[in-house]
Motif scaffolding. Structure first.
Motif, mmCIF file in Angstrom:
data_model
loop_
_atom_site.group_PDB
_atom_site.id
_atom_site.type_symbol
_atom_site.label_atom_id
_atom_site.label_comp_id
_atom_site.label_asym_id
_atom_site.label_seq_id
_atom_site.Cartn_x
_atom_site.Cartn_y
_atom_site.Cartn_z
ATOM 1 N N GLN A 70 57.346 72.450 20.089
ATOM 2 C CA GLN A 70 56.585 73.697 20.235
ATOM 3 C C GLN A 70 56.412 74.363 18.866
ATOM 4 O O GLN A 70 57.328 74.313 18.038
ATOM 5 N N VAL A 71 55.240 75.000 18.651
ATOM 6 C CA VAL A 71 55.099 75.762 17.406
ATOM 7 C C VAL A 71 56.051 76.956 17.452
ATOM 8 O O VAL A 71 56.233 77.577 18.510
ATOM 9 N N SER A 81 53.292 76.395 9.077
ATOM 10 C CA SER A 81 53.776 76.382 10.467
ATOM 11 C C SER A 81 54.976 75.448 10.609
ATOM 12 O O SER A 81 55.135 74.496 9.861
ATOM 13 N N ASP A 82 55.791 75.716 11.610
ATOM 14 C CA ASP A 82 56.921 74.831 11.912
ATOM 15 C C ASP A 82 56.917 74.550 13.414
ATOM 16 O O ASP A 82 56.222 75.221 14.188
ATOM 17 N N ARG A 83 57.701 73.549 13.815
ATOM 18 C CA ARG A 83 57.807 73.206 15.244
ATOM 19 C C ARG A 83 59.279 73.029 15.584
ATOM 20 O O ARG A 83 60.087 72.641 14.737
ATOM 21 N N HIS A 84 59.598 73.311 16.834
ATOM 22 C CA HIS A 84 60.946 73.069 17.339
ATOM 23 C C HIS A 84 60.818 72.539 18.756
ATOM 24 O O HIS A 84 60.143 73.169 19.592
ATOM 25 N N ARG A 95 64.843 76.717 10.386
ATOM 26 C CA ARG A 95 63.532 76.514 10.997
ATOM 27 C C ARG A 95 62.752 77.827 11.005
ATOM 28 O O ARG A 95 63.267 78.876 10.681
#
Ligand code: FES
Length: 580
Positions: free
Chosen positions: A161-162, A155-158, A192
């Motif tokens: 927020q996921v 998972s990633d976040r920006h 991202r």
């Protein structure tokens, strides 16, 4: 555990290796040419590892290394592994579309297994078309096989927020086009959302298909949800290698356990996952190779009243890593036991019921956020709506769980594009005659017309409507849509326009009516008007094609038949190659 049915002399590879003749001498000689000792291949099952790794397949970037773990397991169990590279279909990189090459991978897999001294196969795939391609070929070869999924990426976040692969690219793009996102931030997003090797971490086509295949019994229990970069993934690869050797001795080939009930288990999982519309095509094609004649109506029947339980994008709000923490597919299937055929066999030699009981007896994770119980679903409505009507006599599909509820019953004026090029040239024109109620129609995106049925079905919202705050419209096409995408998109209209389906006859200004609950898609034209338009319709000239693409265009079936080749669908007892 099934009994050991085979002895050494029964192994298929022994046809190549055992006889005391000059041809078999050459086979043994060539293996020794590679540095193998006679003892390493003469008394062991030969296992083919069909690996769809490549340097241009980002979702499978780790699969070369994982093949070593598979080999370790095979050797531990007394087999002899041989890695066989197969066509790698990295979804984003391959043009014009990976869909056109799914059948080529299926052919390659079948012929690799048939032409070589292979007793059993480990199928390594995961990125969208690799799963059905590998399995279709292996079903036709009908050798013991086990599927090893690539596993979802991390998972990633920006901005706290996921963010998930595919789904958020589309969301950010719409904001960028609408002028709500500055270019530096847009460019920064290139690094991202796809944080590590592995398949898309949303419930796109990759995780939908690997989960369906697990529910059908082709993977070790729980294999599909393990993140690609988790060391549990490496252990699963080794365990799969170990297990295939046992499957060879047990002669546990697909034709012994791949039955209609197993296909229906896959459909139940598909619906509860809120899975990709693409899976409707692939599931029909896979079932067909196993001699299970599956229709869109049967998918709708089996999937009826199964709510979406996986709270994963694009139907939900989480990612595959959360799904794994919540127990993965076994946890989801445990919620659905009354709807499953629990006596179906899995590759581990146990029934689905046995496997779920083992899961439940273990330390079952509790996370109702990512996998909901039946009494608290993500959406009550079905993940797949099957439509028919005078615009789609052979069927079309929609994903209600990822659509706008207010558009699921809609009547609007059609704005028709004859090709993707025409649409791209016009869609953002300031003077485009369009409003939020318009129905955007794209034809020429089907299996023959495009060709290859690309993921064009999520037609872009016109820029002027984006700027006005519109984020969804009813869109209709004979193309597909990425499983990571969302929106009120009617897809896979069959027959496609290039094959003379009614989609070819409609004109801008016609009124189109969609009623998902009633399962209807119609253009409000009389039978006489449609007949008169058909009189003057001429099939578009076929683009000049050569080689494989020409074969594809000449033999691909329509979406409701799975887009398999007409000469490959169905099951025939495999014919062993003569050894001269
Ligand atoms: Fe490979 Fe999505 S691009 S799984």
């Amino acid at each position: 555990m099934p009994d050991k049915l085979k002895q050494l002399a029964d192994l298929r590879s022994q046809r190549w290796l055992a006889p005391d003749d000059m041809r078999s001498f050459a086979h043994r000689q060539r293996l020794q040419q590679m540095g193998l000792r006679r003892e390493e291949f003469m008394t062991r099952p030969v296992i083919g590892i069909v690996n769809t790794w490549s340097d241009l397949s980002p979702c499978h970037a780790h699969m070369r290394e994982r093949a070593e773990a598979v080999k370790r397991g095979i050797l531990m169990a007394g087999g002899m592994p041989f890695e066989l590279p197969a066509m790698s279909l990295g979804e984003v990189m391959v043009k014009p579309t990976t869909m056109i090459y799914r059948n080529l991978l299926a052919i390659e897999t079948e012929e690799l297994l048939r032409s070589l001294p292979i007793d059993g196969a480990v199928l390594m795939g995961g990125c969208d078309k690799t799963t059905p391609g590998l399995l279709m070929g292996a079903l036709s070869a009908d050798l013991p096989c086990i599927f090893v999924p690539a596993g979802p990426m991390l998972s990633d976040r920006h901005r706290g927020q996921v963010v998930g692969a595919g789904t958020h690219t589309k969301k950010f793009w719409d904001e960028y086009v609408a002028g709500n996102l500055e270019q530096p931030e847009w460019i920064s997003l290139e690094a991202r959302m796809t944080r590590a090797p592995g398949t898309c971490n949303t419930m796109g086509t990759a995780s939908t298909m690997t989960s369906i295949v697990e529910a059908m019994g082709f993977t070790l229990p729980g294999a599909t949800s393990i993140p690609a970069m988790d060391s549990a993934h490496t252990r699963m690869c080794s365990a799969s290698g170990e297990r295939i050797v046992g499957m060879v001795w047990e002669d546990l080939k697909p034709s012994r356990f791949f039955i209609r009930a197993a296909v229906e288990n896959g459909i139940v999982a598909y619906m509860a996952l809120g899975g990709s519309t693409n899976a409707a095509i692939h599931t029909i094609a896979i079932a067909g190779r196993g001699n299970v004649d599956l229709t869109l109506d049967e998918i709708a029947r089996v999937g009826a009243n199964i709510p979406v339980l996986a709270d994963v994008f694009p139907s939900g709000a989480r990612l595959m890593e959360d799904f794994y923490y919540a127990g993965g597919l076994p946890a989801l299937l445990s919620e659905l036991k009354p709807r499953l055929s629990l006596d179906c066999m899995s590759v581990n030699g146990k029934t689905l019921g046995d496997n779920l009981a083992a899961f439940e007896a273990g330390q079952r994770p509790q996370n109702e956020d990512a996998i909901r119980p039946l009494n608290n679903p993500v959406t009550e409505g079905a993940a797949l709506g099957v439509l028919r009507g005078n615009l789609a006599p052979s069927g079309a599909v929609i994903k209600p769980s990822a659509a706008s509820p207010h558009l699921l019953k809609h009547r609007g004026r059609a704005l028709v594009f004859d090709s993707i090029a025409e649409m791209n040239a016009q869609i953002h024109a300031p003077d485009l005659d369009v409003d939020a109620d318009t129905v955007l129609v794209l034809r020429g995106g089907g299996p023959i017309g495009a060709p290859g049925m690309p993921e064009w079905g999520n037609l872009p919202i016109p820029k002027k409507l984006l700027a006005a705050g519109v984020r969804d419209m009813l869109r209709i096409s004979d193309a597909r849509m990425s499983g990571t995408h969302y929106g009120t998109c009617v897809l896979h209209v069959a027959p496609e326009a290039a094959a003379g389906g009614p989609l070819a006859l409609i004109r801008t200004g016609d009124i189109i009516e969609l009623d998902v609950e009633a399962g209807r898609l119609d253009v409000l034209l009389s039978v006489e008007e449609l007949a008169s338009r058909r009189e003057s319709w001429r099939a578009p000239p076929k683009a000049r094609q050569r080689g494989y693409i020409r074969l594809y265009v000449d033999h691909v079936t329509q979406a409701d038949k799975g887009c398999d080749f007409d000469f490959l669908a169905g099951f025939e007892e495999p014919v062993e190659p003569p050894i001269f």
